[in-house]
Design a protein around this motif. Structure first.
Motif, PDB file in Angstrom:
ATOM      1  N   LEU A  72       0.826  -1.203   0.000  1.00 31.32           N
ATOM      2  CA  LEU A  72       0.000   0.000   0.000  1.00 31.32           C
ATOM      3  C   LEU A  72       0.867   1.263   0.000  1.00 31.32           C
ATOM      4  CD1 LEU A  72      -2.821   1.216   0.111  1.00 31.32           C
ATOM      5  CD2 LEU A  72      -2.668   1.144   2.598  1.00 31.32           C
ATOM      6  N   ASP A  73       1.963   1.261   0.771  1.00 35.26           N
ATOM      7  CA  ASP A  73       2.855   2.424   0.806  1.00 35.26           C
ATOM      8  C   ASP A  73       3.505   2.649  -0.559  1.00 35.26           C
ATOM      9  OD1 ASP A  73       2.278   2.761   3.474  1.00 35.26           O
ATOM     10  OD2 ASP A  73       4.035   1.614   4.165  1.00 35.26           O
ATOM     11  N   GLN A  74       3.905   1.583  -1.218  1.00 34.46           N
ATOM     12  CA  GLN A  74       4.523   1.709  -2.537  1.00 34.46           C
ATOM     13  C   GLN A  74       3.505   2.196  -3.568  1.00 34.46           C
ATOM     14  OE1 GLN A  74       5.942  -2.284  -2.990  1.00 34.46           O
ATOM     15  NE2 GLN A  74       7.976  -1.793  -2.179  1.00 34.46           N
ATOM     16  N   GLN A  75       2.274   1.746  -3.468  1.00 34.65           N
ATOM     17  CA  GLN A  75       1.235   2.208  -4.379  1.00 34.65           C
ATOM     18  C   GLN A  75       0.958   3.695  -4.195  1.00 34.65           C
ATOM     19  OE1 GLN A  75      -2.249  -0.168  -3.789  1.00 34.65           O
ATOM     20  NE2 GLN A  75      -1.382  -1.969  -4.813  1.00 34.65           N
ATOM     21  N   GLN A  76       0.900   4.132  -2.938  1.00 29.81           N
ATOM     22  CA  GLN A  76       0.652   5.544  -2.667  1.00 29.81           C
ATOM     23  C   GLN A  76       1.799   6.411  -3.162  1.00 29.81           C
ATOM     24  OE1 GLN A  76      -0.035   5.569   1.550  1.00 29.81           O
ATOM     25  NE2 GLN A  76      -2.247   5.223   1.329  1.00 29.81           N
ATOM     26  N   PHE A  77       3.030   5.971  -2.941  1.00 30.39           N
ATOM     27  CA  PHE A  77       4.180   6.734  -3.408  1.00 30.39           C
ATOM     28  C   PHE A  77       4.188   6.830  -4.929  1.00 30.39           C
ATOM     29  CE2 PHE A  77       8.506   6.746  -5.079  1.00 30.39           C
ATOM     30  CZ  PHE A  77       8.946   7.968  -4.583  1.00 30.39           C
ATOM     31  N   LEU A  78       3.940   5.722  -5.603  1.00 27.62           N
ATOM     32  CA  LEU A  78       3.941   5.712  -7.061  1.00 27.62           C
ATOM     33  C   LEU A  78       2.829   6.591  -7.617  1.00 27.62           C
ATOM     34  CD1 LEU A  78       5.364   4.446  -9.487  1.00 27.62           C
ATOM     35  CD2 LEU A  78       3.717   2.596  -9.393  1.00 27.62           C
ATOM     36  N   GLN A  79       1.668   6.548  -7.006  1.00 24.79           N
ATOM     37  CA  GLN A  79       0.551   7.373  -7.466  1.00 24.79           C
ATOM     38  C   GLN A  79       0.851   8.857  -7.252  1.00 24.79           C
ATOM     39  OE1 GLN A  79      -2.089   6.055  -9.054  1.00 24.79           O
ATOM     40  NE2 GLN A  79      -2.708   8.139  -9.525  1.00 24.79           N
ATOM     41  N   ALA A  80       1.427   9.213  -6.108  1.00 27.09           N
ATOM     42  CA  ALA A  80       1.777  10.616  -5.843  1.00 27.09           C
ATOM     43  C   ALA A  80       2.868  11.089  -6.794  1.00 27.09           C
ATOM     44  CB  ALA A  80       2.234  10.774  -4.401  1.00 27.09           C
ATOM     45  N   PHE A  81       3.829  10.237  -7.093  1.00 22.15           N
ATOM     46  CA  PHE A  81       4.910  10.585  -8.020  1.00 22.15           C
ATOM     47  C   PHE A  81       4.360  10.844  -9.419  1.00 22.15           C
ATOM     48  CE2 PHE A  81       8.383   9.414 -10.897  1.00 22.15           C
ATOM     49  CZ  PHE A  81       9.378  10.244 -10.417  1.00 22.15           C
ATOM     50  N   ILE A  82       3.469   9.983  -9.871  1.00 20.94           N
ATOM     51  CA  ILE A  82       2.888  10.142 -11.210  1.00 20.94           C
ATOM     52  C   ILE A  82       2.015  11.391 -11.268  1.00 20.94           C
ATOM     53  CG2 ILE A  82       1.227   9.119 -12.819  1.00 20.94           C
ATOM     54  CD1 ILE A  82       2.372   6.389 -12.003  1.00 20.94           C
ATOM     55  N   ASP A  83       1.198  11.618 -10.238  1.00 21.67           N
ATOM     56  CA  ASP A  83       0.313  12.781 -10.223  1.00 21.67           C
ATOM     57  C   ASP A  83       1.091  14.091 -10.186  1.00 21.67           C
ATOM     58  OD1 ASP A  83      -1.910  11.195 -10.351  1.00 21.67           O
ATOM     59  OD2 ASP A  83      -2.316  11.255  -8.186  1.00 21.67           O
ATOM     60  N   SER A  84       2.243  14.128  -9.509  1.00 26.01           N
ATOM     61  CA  SER A  84       3.005  15.365  -9.432  1.00 26.01           C
ATOM     62  C   SER A  84       3.677  15.713 -10.755  1.00 26.01           C
ATOM     63  CB  SER A  84       4.060  15.267  -8.326  1.00 26.01           C
ATOM     64  OG  SER A  84       5.036  14.303  -8.678  1.00 26.01           O
ATOM     65  N   TYR A  85       3.956  14.730 -11.597  1.00 26.62           N
ATOM     66  CA  TYR A  85       4.629  15.015 -12.855  1.00 26.62           C
ATOM     67  C   TYR A  85       3.694  15.095 -14.056  1.00 26.62           C
ATOM     68  CZ  TYR A  85       9.245  14.800 -10.901  1.00 26.62           C
ATOM     69  OH  TYR A  85      10.370  15.078 -10.187  1.00 26.62           O
TER      70      TYR A  85
END
Length: 120
Positions: A72-85
């Motif tokens: 879940l932590d990795q999914q949240q990080f990946l989603q936040a990374f994609i959304d910021s770029y």
């Protein structure tokens, strides 16, 4: 990355021909050349030549992971990374140029030269 996957999945064989303890030929993609002693030994049934075949086996299975396999932590990080770029690569607004189709009038005479007005 594609080259790494390609080279990790390729299998090949290395063939070596020894006459006694001396390496006569080694080949990767072709057959090795036999020495002249090989034909002579066929008649005597006595061999001093030997062939070695080394098989370098590539990876048979590739692991495909999906988004659901992550924590879940990795999914949240990946989603936040994609959304910021994603917002950084938006196109610029289209500008209208009002005089795009306007052509300037033809110059018949240079007015500054006719009026003798020079910028000094």
């Amino acid at each position: 990355m594609a080259l790494l996957v390609l080279f990790s999945t390729v299998s090949f064989t290395v063939e070596k021909h020894y006459c006694g303890d001396v390496l006569v030929d080694a080949a990767i993609f072709t057959d090795v050349e036999k020495c002249a002693m090989e034909a002579f030994e066929m008649l005597q049934k006595k061999t001093c030549c030997k062939d070695e075949i080394d098989v370098v086996k590539g990876q048979d299975e590739l692991k495909f992971s999906s988004f659901e396999d992550l924590d879940l932590d990795q999914q949240q990080f990946l989603q936040a990374f994609i959304d910021s770029y994603i917002g950084r690569f938006e196109s610029l607004p289209k500008h209208t140029i009002p005089h795009k189709d306007y052509s300037p009038p033809n110059l018949i005479a240079d007015i500054q030269l006719l009026d003798q007005v020079f910028i000094i």
